[in-house]
Design a protein around this motif. Structure first.
Motif, mmCIF file in Angstrom:
data_model
loop_
_atom_site.group_PDB
_atom_site.id
_atom_site.type_symbol
_atom_site.label_atom_id
_atom_site.label_comp_id
_atom_site.label_asym_id
_atom_site.label_seq_id
_atom_site.Cartn_x
_atom_site.Cartn_y
_atom_site.Cartn_z
ATOM 1 N N LEU A 81 0.831 -1.212 0.000
ATOM 2 C CA LEU A 81 0.000 0.000 0.000
ATOM 3 C C LEU A 81 0.861 1.257 0.000
ATOM 4 O O LEU A 81 0.565 2.222 -0.710
ATOM 5 C CB LEU A 81 -0.936 0.005 1.218
ATOM 6 N N GLU A 82 1.939 1.239 0.797
ATOM 7 C CA GLU A 82 2.819 2.413 0.857
ATOM 8 C C GLU A 82 3.508 2.659 -0.479
ATOM 9 O O GLU A 82 3.639 3.797 -0.912
ATOM 10 C CB GLU A 82 3.848 2.249 1.979
ATOM 11 N N ARG A 83 3.960 1.563 -1.146
ATOM 12 C CA ARG A 83 4.611 1.725 -2.457
ATOM 13 C C ARG A 83 3.623 2.253 -3.491
ATOM 14 O O ARG A 83 3.972 3.088 -4.316
ATOM 15 C CB ARG A 83 5.212 0.396 -2.931
ATOM 16 N N ALA A 84 2.386 1.759 -3.445
ATOM 17 C CA ALA A 84 1.364 2.222 -4.384
ATOM 18 C C ALA A 84 1.064 3.702 -4.164
ATOM 19 O O ALA A 84 0.933 4.469 -5.126
ATOM 20 C CB ALA A 84 0.088 1.390 -4.236
ATOM 21 N N ALA A 85 0.982 4.117 -2.908
ATOM 22 C CA ALA A 85 0.717 5.528 -2.598
ATOM 23 C C ALA A 85 1.877 6.402 -3.073
ATOM 24 O O ALA A 85 1.662 7.489 -3.637
ATOM 25 C CB ALA A 85 0.492 5.710 -1.096
ATOM 26 N N ALA A 86 3.111 5.933 -2.891
ATOM 27 C CA ALA A 86 4.286 6.693 -3.335
ATOM 28 C C ALA A 86 4.302 6.808 -4.853
ATOM 29 O O ALA A 86 4.615 7.874 -5.408
ATOM 30 C CB ALA A 86 5.565 6.027 -2.830
ATOM 31 N N ALA A 87 3.961 5.718 -5.550
ATOM 32 C CA ALA A 87 3.929 5.740 -7.011
ATOM 33 C C ALA A 87 2.861 6.704 -7.514
ATOM 34 O O ALA A 87 3.085 7.458 -8.470
ATOM 35 C CB ALA A 87 3.682 4.340 -7.559
ATOM 36 N N ALA A 88 1.694 6.696 -6.867
ATOM 37 C CA ALA A 88 0.609 7.602 -7.267
ATOM 38 C C ALA A 88 1.020 9.052 -7.059
ATOM 39 O O ALA A 88 0.759 9.916 -7.906
ATOM 40 C CB ALA A 88 -0.663 7.280 -6.474
ATOM 41 N N ALA A 89 1.693 9.328 -5.949
ATOM 42 C CA ALA A 89 2.155 10.692 -5.673
ATOM 43 C C ALA A 89 3.181 11.135 -6.727
ATOM 44 O O ALA A 89 3.156 12.272 -7.197
ATOM 45 C CB ALA A 89 2.756 10.774 -4.269
ATOM 46 N N MET A 90 4.056 10.212 -7.112
ATOM 47 C CA MET A 90 5.064 10.503 -8.125
ATOM 48 C C MET A 90 4.397 10.821 -9.466
ATOM 49 O O MET A 90 4.788 11.753 -10.161
ATOM 50 C CB MET A 90 6.016 9.306 -8.269
ATOM 51 N N MET A 91 3.369 10.037 -9.809
ATOM 52 C CA MET A 91 2.649 10.271 -11.073
ATOM 53 C C MET A 91 1.968 11.638 -11.068
ATOM 54 O O MET A 91 2.020 12.362 -12.056
ATOM 55 C CB MET A 91 1.604 9.164 -11.311
ATOM 56 N N ARG A 92 1.355 11.999 -9.936
ATOM 57 C CA ARG A 92 0.704 13.312 -9.842
ATOM 58 C C ARG A 92 1.726 14.429 -10.020
ATOM 59 O O ARG A 92 1.464 15.417 -10.701
ATOM 60 C CB ARG A 92 -0.032 13.448 -8.504
ATOM 61 N N THR A 93 2.912 14.266 -9.404
ATOM 62 C CA THR A 93 3.976 15.268 -9.522
ATOM 63 C C THR A 93 4.410 15.403 -10.983
ATOM 64 O O THR A 93 4.555 16.516 -11.496
ATOM 65 C CB THR A 93 5.183 14.875 -8.643
ATOM 66 N N MET A 94 4.593 14.251 -11.650
ATOM 67 C CA MET A 94 5.028 14.278 -13.060
ATOM 68 C C MET A 94 3.969 14.912 -13.948
ATOM 69 O O MET A 94 4.285 15.687 -14.848
ATOM 70 C CB MET A 94 5.356 12.855 -13.527
ATOM 71 N N GLU A 95 2.673 14.612 -13.677
ATOM 72 C CA GLU A 95 1.590 15.194 -14.477
ATOM 73 C C GLU A 95 1.525 16.714 -14.269
ATOM 74 O O GLU A 95 1.321 17.458 -15.222
ATOM 75 C CB GLU A 95 0.253 14.567 -14.102
ATOM 76 N N ALA A 96 1.736 17.138 -13.029
ATOM 77 C CA ALA A 96 1.721 18.576 -12.743
ATOM 78 C C ALA A 96 2.850 19.285 -13.484
ATOM 79 O O ALA A 96 2.670 20.389 -14.017
ATOM 80 C CB ALA A 96 1.821 18.818 -11.242
#
Length: 131
Positions: A110-125
């Motif tokens: 769950l923690e890795r998935a949350a970190a990956a999602a946060a990374m994707m949001r940062t890249m999209e921004a």
């Protein structure tokens, strides 16, 4: 002193069996326990389940069963004894440890998935800023 001292001094008498409040099988031997003469009680050798025992324990755990109660734990132990040395304390501890390891692995996923999602949001921004 501390935790080990509290365990060594609890229960009264010189019985190494748990009380009515706990399981009715021998309590684990802690290597820091000593006899009345101050001699150290050697720790019991570590239990290593045989491959067949592990397969059976994993099968039982996969059914969604939690840590088995006394009667069921006795049945499981009687079945596993045919595959190699084991006692009820080993079975109890295996289920407790497996439950803890499973919970910890799920938390890490769950923690890795949350970190990956946060990374994707940062890249999209960053992509929208660059456009």
């Amino acid at each position: 002193g501390g935790f080990v001292g509290a365990i060594a001094s609890s229960g009264g008498g010189n019985s190494n069996y748990s009380t009515a409040s706990g399981p009715a099988y021998p309590a684990p031997i802690y290597s820091k326990q000593t006899t009345e003469g101050g001699m150290r009680i050697p720790a019991a050798p570590r239990w290593n389940p045989t491959p067949r025992q592990l397969v059976r324990l994993d099968e039982l755990f996969a059914t969604g069963m939690g840590t088995p109660n006394g009667d069921l734990r006795t049945e499981i132990t009687e079945e596993l004894v045919k595959m190699g040395p084991v006692n009820e304390a080993n079975v109890y501890n295996w289920f407790q440890n497996k439950k803890a390891r499973t919970k910890r692995k799920e938390q890490e996923v769950l923690e890795r998935a949350a970190a990956a999602a946060a990374m994707m949001r940062t890249m999209e921004a960053e992509d929208t800023k660059a456009a």
